[in-house]
Design an enzyme around this catalytic site. Structure first.
Site, PDB file in Angstrom:
ATOM      1  N   LYS A 191       0.835  -1.209   0.000  1.00 30.58           N
ATOM      2  CA  LYS A 191       0.000   0.000   0.000  1.00 30.58           C
ATOM      3  C   LYS A 191       0.861   1.246   0.000  1.00 30.58           C
ATOM      4  CE  LYS A 191       0.592   1.527   4.351  1.00 30.58           C
ATOM      5  NZ  LYS A 191       0.840   2.913   4.812  1.00 30.58           N
ATOM      6  N   ASP A 244      -6.017   0.054   4.604  1.00 33.42           N
ATOM      7  CA  ASP A 244      -4.810   0.867   4.665  1.00 33.42           C
ATOM      8  C   ASP A 244      -4.540   1.556   3.329  1.00 33.42           C
ATOM      9  OD1 ASP A 244      -2.710   1.956   6.059  1.00 33.42           O
ATOM     10  OD2 ASP A 244      -1.591   0.090   6.279  1.00 33.42           O
ATOM     11  N   THR A 248      -4.125   5.688   2.905  1.00 37.56           N
ATOM     12  CA  THR A 248      -2.872   6.332   2.499  1.00 37.56           C
ATOM     13  C   THR A 248      -2.892   6.834   1.058  1.00 37.56           C
ATOM     14  OG1 THR A 248      -1.939   4.158   1.997  1.00 37.56           O
ATOM     15  CG2 THR A 248      -1.458   5.067   4.146  1.00 37.56           C
ATOM     16  N   SER A 254      -0.395  11.089   4.714  1.00 40.06           N
ATOM     17  CA  SER A 254       0.503  10.004   4.319  1.00 40.06           C
ATOM     18  C   SER A 254       1.798  10.550   3.723  1.00 40.06           C
ATOM     19  CB  SER A 254      -0.184   9.097   3.299  1.00 40.06           C
ATOM     20  OG  SER A 254       0.744   8.249   2.660  1.00 40.06           O
ATOM     21  N   ARG A 255       2.943  10.171   4.309  1.00 41.90           N
ATOM     22  CA  ARG A 255       4.233  10.586   3.751  1.00 41.90           C
ATOM     23  C   ARG A 255       4.416  10.047   2.337  1.00 41.90           C
ATOM     24  NH1 ARG A 255       5.973   9.180   9.017  1.00 41.90           N
ATOM     25  NH2 ARG A 255       6.730   7.178   8.251  1.00 41.90           N
TER      26      ARG A 255
END
Length: 341
Positions: A191, A244, A248, A254-255
């Site tokens: 993900k 997930d 994200t 989300s990075r």
């Protein structure tokens, strides 16, 4: 003299958020260990992790420690260090913990050097200790602030998974037990790669329709990959896979999504990976996942495109064209295991 029976190793954003979440539902103290002595001193003085989780006050039940001896009485240790540093960290802490201490792996990724899943890395670094995996949709800020979060706790011993899930769950933190360690790990790792792809779509202004298609086709890739390595389709359709991925691939928290968006806006990937930049696990995982897929005889078109863009082999425009020009095929066959075009 006894000490806390629960510890978190790694005082980044997620490790600190776990400590806050677990302290909220416990009357006993727990340990939050950080390798950086100055960071521990600062957190003790201010009761805030200013660098990684600013604005969140740390409970007095959280013992902030820099010495590994603090882990000696723990029956469970949640290892919340970056995926690529996990093996070394577990080797370091192993001499300080008991012979039956359960290690709960909280990172999401695949070790780049060895091409192994993190549960395998942990088992080699700490032979004989029980290994579990925690994964699923949970942003650190949400968890630390007491917002409802549900994740998956997996172990090859289902009874252990159920016991650990029950022990760590609280009023705002709900864990679902699973016996599918491979599926849970693969969902968490893949993900991140797909979140980078979603960020690229957003940064390049390709539209919401393209992002929705990417999430759906990405889920098919995750499912094929999991099947090739012993994971279950129903796990990928659950919290640690689809849940997930949706989180994200749609959120600026989300990075990995932010990393991809910057690429889509024209920032060179090498600039985003320089020292001092936020850690992006998906950037490590993309090439490794593609290598493993090739060995297994399956294709991951989206993950391959992400890897090619990060490594400079394709531009965003070229990768988009390649994906859109792939041969048409029946959607009801996309979850089958085996080579796909």
């Amino acid at each position: 003299m006894s000490g806390p029976d629960l510890a978190i190793v790694g005082a980044g954003a997620f490790g600190t958020a776990l400590a806050c979440t677990l302290a909220r539902s416990r009357s006993e103290p727990l340990v939050l260990y950080a390798r950086n002595a100055a960071q521990v001193t600062d957190m003790r003085d201010t009761r805030v992790n200013a660098r990684f989780l600013p604005g969140v006050v740390l409970s007095e039940r959280i013992e902030l420690r820099n010495d590994l001896t603090a882990l000696g009485h723990a029956s469970r240790i949640l290892v919340a260090v970056p995926a690529q540093a996990q093996g070394e960290m577990i080797q370091t802490l192993r001499p300080h913990v008991g012979p039956e201490c359960e290690l709960v792996i909280c990172a999401k990724g695949i070790e780049r050097a060895s091409h192994r899943f993190l549960s395998e890395v942990a088992a080699e670094a700490a032979p004989g200790l029980p290994i579990s995996v925690l994964s699923g949709p949970g942003f650190a800020a949400d968890m630390a602030n007491g917002l409802p979060t549900a994740m998956t706790l997996a172990s090859s011993d289902r009874a252990r998974a159920e016991a650990t899930a029950a022990a760590l769950s609280g009023d705002t933190f709900r864990l679902y037990a699973s016996g599918d360690v491979a599926g849970v790990e693969i969902g968490g790792a893949l993900k991140n790669v797909l979140a980078i792809a979603a960020g690229i779509v957003d940064g390049a202004a390709l539209g919401q329709s393209a992002r929705a298609a990417l999430i759906a086709r990405g889920l098919a890739e995750m499912t094929r990959f999991a099947a090739a390595f012993g994971g279950k389709a129903e796990t990928i359709a659950g919290l640690s896979g689809l849940g997930d991925l949706v989180l994200t691939a749609t959120s600026d928290q989300s990075r990995n999504f932010r990393f991809g968006r910057a690429i889509g806006q024209g920032v060179p990937p090498k600039e985003l990976s320089k020292p001092g930049q936020p850690l992006t696990e998906g950037a490590f995982t993309a090439a490794v996942a593609c290598d493993l897929a090739r060995r297994a005889g399956i294709e991951l078109p989206i993950a391959t495109a992400v890897s090619d863009v990060i490594e400079g082999r394709l531009t965003v425009g070229q990768a988009t064209e390649d994906l859109m020009r792939r041969p048409l095929r029946n959607e009801d066959a996309t979850f089958d295991q085996g080579p796909k075009t």
